[in-house]
Design an enzyme around this catalytic site. Sequence first.
Site, short mmCIF file in Angstrom:
data_model
loop_
_atom_site.label_atom_id
_atom_site.label_comp_id
_atom_site.label_asym_id
_atom_site.label_seq_id
_atom_site.Cartn_x
_atom_site.Cartn_y
_atom_site.Cartn_z
N TRP A 1 46.63 42.46 -6.55
CA TRP A 1 46.54 41.01 -6.30
C TRP A 1 47.86 40.46 -5.80
CZ3 TRP A 1 42.12 39.48 -5.07
CH2 TRP A 1 40.97 39.85 -5.76
N LYS B 1 37.82 34.28 -14.89
CA LYS B 1 38.21 35.37 -15.80
C LYS B 1 38.18 34.85 -17.24
CE LYS B 1 39.09 37.68 -12.01
NZ LYS B 1 40.29 37.65 -11.20
N ASP C 1 50.73 33.49 -10.54
CA ASP C 1 49.28 33.66 -10.51
C ASP C 1 48.87 34.15 -11.90
OD1 ASP C 1 46.66 34.45 -10.22
OD2 ASP C 1 47.01 35.88 -8.58
#
Length: 358
Positions: free
Chosen positions: A101, A193, A169
Amino acid sequence: MRIHNFNAGPAALPTTVLERAQQELMDYRGSGMSIMEHSHRGKEYDEVHHAALSLLREVLAVPSTHHVLLLSGGGHTQFALVPMHFLTAGKSADYVITGGWSEKAFDEAKSVGSVREAANTKPFTRIPAASELSFDAKAAYVHTTSNNTLEGTQWQAFPDTGAVPHICDMSSDFLWRPTPVDRFALIYAAAQKNVGPSGLTVVVVRKDFIAGAGAHLPPSLRYETYAKAESLYNTPPTFAIYMMRLVLEWTKQHGGLAGMEARNEKKAAALYRAIDAAPHFYRCPVEPAARSRMNVVFRLPSEALEERFLSEAKAAGLVGMKGHRSVGGMRVSLYNPVEPASVDVLVAFMDAFAKKNA
Ligand SMILES: *Cc1c(COP(=O)(O)O)cnc(C)c1O
């Protein structure tokens, strides 16, 4: 019957939250329609929206120096919006690359301006030591990824970026434990999530950091537009925000972020204990100090055994454990809503599976 769901995202939600949403689906509090069918300008939705904003401020202890924004577009849109706002001409930004990511965030930023790697831990089985981080004191910002969802690593202590604004993030470990928000210029998290369904992205950002930033951008892409409109500039993802509000109420009832931390540490410890108890059968490729409490990755002695593990687990009511295609093996996601009792069932299954197949 509810199954034991270890999906990486979208992921498990608290059963009581789903039951409440189900009860209110046909008739939201006597209004004769669901919250999804209400105008985002009406009083019913307005109450939900502001309750979600203030609950988030309360649960995360967001200081008055920071805005909370409720946006859409997912993590990916933040990969682009961050450099579009802060990577001004003549400046460069530092990215700490700790997983797939962060690589994506870096690639999106590259298309906007000048970026450099402050560290790169490929093949991503660890978190860099402070001595490995080479920060540019003149950088526009430092970007980190707090939890590496695919690889199963997590920062246990955040790096010191000095006077350079720290952007993080936190998509896959947002609200997993108390967080020092004041140390961050900007935090973003896709909701699917830890905090709700997909379609919603939360941004927590220092007010003075976004003041005047991105003046060259169209209004609909500027953080400031949403800050001024309390995230009601256009139609927000109303149902996802309603769901997040319910998840935040559930979080509060379970001891807030201190309660989440105790719950998550206990679940992760039980699972890592099961892996370490059968070292010739289960193998966690991650450095012990970098082990994620949210996504636990491990391998079995062969791919054939891994496939059998997944199919027998499914028959036993345990799903969502296939590792990301870029990594392989198993990945068990233990986000806040995952019940400790589900982990107990998994651990018993793993012990028995190792004994039977070792
Ligand atoms: C899931 C995830 C994303 C991607 O989010 P999308 O909403 O699918 O764009 C970004 N960063 C991290 C750390 C993630 O876990």
